[in-house]
Scaffold this active site. Sequence first.
Site, PDB file in Angstrom:
ATOM      1  N   TYR A 133       7.011 -10.001   6.524  1.00  0.00           N
ATOM      2  CA  TYR A 133       6.872  -8.572   6.762  1.00  0.00           C
ATOM      3  C   TYR A 133       7.351  -8.257   8.176  1.00  0.00           C
ATOM      4  O   TYR A 133       7.259  -9.100   9.082  1.00  0.00           O
ATOM      5  CB  TYR A 133       5.412  -8.138   6.661  1.00  0.00           C
TER       6      TYR A 133
ATOM      7  N   ASP B 201       0.815  -1.207   0.000  1.00  0.00           N
ATOM      8  CA  ASP B 201       0.000   0.000   0.000  1.00  0.00           C
ATOM      9  C   ASP B 201       0.852   1.262   0.000  1.00  0.00           C
ATOM     10  O   ASP B 201       2.071   1.221   0.208  1.00  0.00           O
ATOM     11  CB  ASP B 201      -0.900   0.019   1.242  1.00  0.00           C
TER      12      ASP B 201
END
Length: 275
Positions: A131, A63
Amino acid sequence: MPRYKLTIAYDGTEFCGWQKQEPPDPDDPTRRTTLRTVQGVVEEAVRDVLREDVVVMGASRTDSGVHALGQVAAFTSEPIEDKGIGWPESRGTDSLVKALNSKLPRDVLITGAEVVPHDFNPIGGAAEKEYTYTIECGPVRPLWDRAYVFHTWYELDLANMQQAAAAMVGEHDFAAFAQINHGRTTTVRTIFGCRVERAQAGHGAVRFVVRVSGSGFLYNMVRIIAGTLMEVGRGKIAPDAIGGIIESKDRRNAGPTLPPQGLRLEWIRYDTNDS
């Protein structure tokens, strides 16, 4: 027709995410505007170097504001050597990396390139991704690296966060950890590892790095996991409540969705025969 796999690092601060976007122009709905995205600038650089209208496919649609150390993308070239079009294997991948980096802005860097099979799929072939989400707590908010960490004033309990993180591991229905209207047909995902590490920061602050690896993630899933672990650390959620939150499949029972700047895609692993 060689196919190339790229490993890409980028600072996501000034990007509207990875994926190319051309929404309608707010001043003229009949026209479309091109947003600055990582895929867009990488694809432009590849086309410039190869003089070829290639499409660059990325593995993870990060994003706006999210960073990456090990994003993976791929494209196929159709070289016409006597016309200087494309990138034949004989020119080597080291030269390809140098050529692409010479065309890219300073917030994107190609860190590696390799020739892969023609059917290499950076999305479908990914076996595991990791992540990290970095949280800083302390009396002074960060200044110089504010685009890479999330700051909270609360003191956090590492042991409780670690206990809660361990409960995330395994195959579960993570509906409680996905944004509403996520658009996926199933919310079942497998988490291979989830832990919280402590890292020292300057000016008397403490940083906590939430490290999550899995076969795939739902929209905002890692940011919600990080927000839930932060709530555990500050005592708002009990560390042994994670199993119940997962079982509830109710987004309202998990913690907040933390902002994008603390999130970074670390690496993507492929099975040997896929890469």
